[in-house]
Write a protein that holds these residues in place. Structure first.
Motif, PDB file in Angstrom:
ATOM      1  N   SER A  28       0.547  -1.145   0.007  1.00 16.42           N
ATOM      2  CA  SER A  28      -0.315  -0.022   0.012  1.00 16.42           C
ATOM      3  C   SER A  28       0.906   1.069  -0.144  1.00 16.42           C
ATOM      4  N   THR A  29       0.520   2.454  -0.255  1.00 15.89           N
ATOM      5  CA  THR A  29       1.312   3.847  -0.739  1.00 15.89           C
ATOM      6  C   THR A  29       1.212   3.514   1.164  1.00 15.89           C
ATOM      7  N   ASP A  30       0.680   3.236   2.402  1.00 14.04           N
ATOM      8  CA  ASP A  30       1.765   3.627   3.336  1.00 14.04           C
ATOM      9  C   ASP A  30       2.803   2.403   4.161  1.00 14.04           C
ATOM     10  N   GLY A  31       2.914   1.515   2.892  1.00  9.10           N
ATOM     11  CA  GLY A  31       3.676   0.463   3.466  1.00  9.10           C
ATOM     12  C   GLY A  31       3.408  -0.453   4.674  1.00  9.10           C
ATOM     13  N   GLU A  32       1.945  -0.290   5.021  1.00 13.09           N
ATOM     14  CA  GLU A  32       1.330  -0.753   6.038  1.00 13.09           C
ATOM     15  C   GLU A  32       0.691  -1.688   5.738  1.00 13.09           C
ATOM     16  N   ALA A  33       0.321  -2.099   4.200  1.00 15.42           N
ATOM     17  CA  ALA A  33      -1.056  -3.309   4.102  1.00 15.42           C
ATOM     18  C   ALA A  33      -0.216  -3.563   2.712  1.00 15.42           C
ATOM     19  N   THR A  90     -10.625  -5.172  -6.282  1.00 14.26           N
ATOM     20  CA  THR A  90      -9.365  -5.175  -4.864  1.00 14.26           C
ATOM     21  C   THR A  90      -9.532  -5.559  -3.760  1.00 14.26           C
ATOM     22  N   LEU A  91      -8.639  -5.928  -3.343  1.00 15.39           N
ATOM     23  CA  LEU A  91      -8.270  -6.497  -1.632  1.00 15.39           C
ATOM     24  C   LEU A  91      -7.149  -5.702  -0.706  1.00 15.39           C
ATOM     25  N   GLU A  92      -7.302  -5.315  -0.144  1.00 13.66           N
ATOM     26  CA  GLU A  92      -6.009  -4.485   1.223  1.00 13.66           C
ATOM     27  C   GLU A  92      -6.268  -5.862   2.314  1.00 13.66           C
ATOM     28  N   LEU A  93      -4.476  -6.486   2.521  1.00 13.24           N
ATOM     29  CA  LEU A  93      -4.190  -7.343   3.149  1.00 13.24           C
ATOM     30  C   LEU A  93      -3.646  -6.466   4.542  1.00 13.24           C
ATOM     31  N   LYS A  94      -4.171  -6.590   5.495  1.00  8.75           N
ATOM     32  CA  LYS A  94      -3.520  -5.222   6.823  1.00  8.75           C
ATOM     33  C   LYS A  94      -2.884  -6.502   8.209  1.00  8.75           C
ATOM     34  N   LYS A  95      -2.160  -6.041   8.866  1.00 10.52           N
ATOM     35  CA  LYS A  95      -1.465  -6.359   9.332  1.00 10.52           C
ATOM     36  C   LYS A  95      -2.066  -5.997  11.090  1.00 10.52           C
ATOM     37  N   GLN A  96      -2.487  -6.986  11.740  1.00  5.32           N
ATOM     38  CA  GLN A  96      -3.046  -6.948  12.819  1.00  5.32           C
ATOM     39  C   GLN A  96      -2.527  -5.853  13.696  1.00  5.32           C
ATOM     40  N   SER A  97      -2.639  -4.879  14.717  1.00  7.80           N
ATOM     41  CA  SER A  97      -1.804  -3.454  15.209  1.00  7.80           C
ATOM     42  C   SER A  97      -2.627  -3.266  16.831  1.00  7.80           C
ATOM     43  N   CYS A  98      -1.369  -3.433  17.351  1.00  7.34           N
ATOM     44  CA  CYS A  98      -2.616  -2.825  18.759  1.00  7.34           C
ATOM     45  C   CYS A  98      -1.744  -1.549  19.209  1.00  7.34           C
ATOM     46  N   ARG A  99      -2.445  -0.667  19.130  1.00  2.00           N
ATOM     47  CA  ARG A  99      -2.397   0.921  19.584  1.00  2.00           C
ATOM     48  C   ARG A  99      -2.569   1.150  20.934  1.00  2.00           C
TER      49      ARG A  99
END
Length: 107
Positions: A28-33, A90-99
């Motif tokens: 992704s453009t933010d590099g997180e997904a 189109t699919l986006e795969l994201k990491k699980q995040s703990c914030r």
């Protein structure tokens, strides 16, 4: 000989569906997904089965600009999705995040 408990080889992403093709896979453009696109080559709807990387448990259907349309349920790292005839998904795969909120200075 391998030392340790991590597999020497593994499949990062697996797609099942005889008429479904993976046409794009990128960060992704933010590099997180991860962004991926699937295309149904047939004149009828077909199901795609994706075996997802464990690092990316959250899946969203997006539009072509990457805006989330809906979160898709996956079970044990497997996603079933119907792809319309002659259409792209189109699919986006994201990491699980703990914030956690940052602690305020002096608190």
């Amino acid at each position: 000989k391998q030392i340790g408990s991590v597999a020497a080889q593994r499949t990062f992403l697996k797609l099942e569906g005889p008429y479904i093709r993976l046409t794009a896979l990128r960060k992704s453009t933010d590099g997180e997904a991860l962004m991926l696109r699937l295309y149904n080559m047939e004149e009828s709807e077909h199901e795609a089965v994706l075996h997802l990387p464990e690092e990316f448990p959250l899946v969203y259907r997006t539009n072509l600009t990457g805006k989330h349309q809906e979160r898709l349920p996956s079970s044990d790292g497997i996603l079933h999705i119907c792809v319309p005839p002659k259409k792209m998904v189109t699919l986006e795969l994201k990491k699980q995040s703990c914030r956690y909120p940052r602690e305020r200075a002096g608190a």
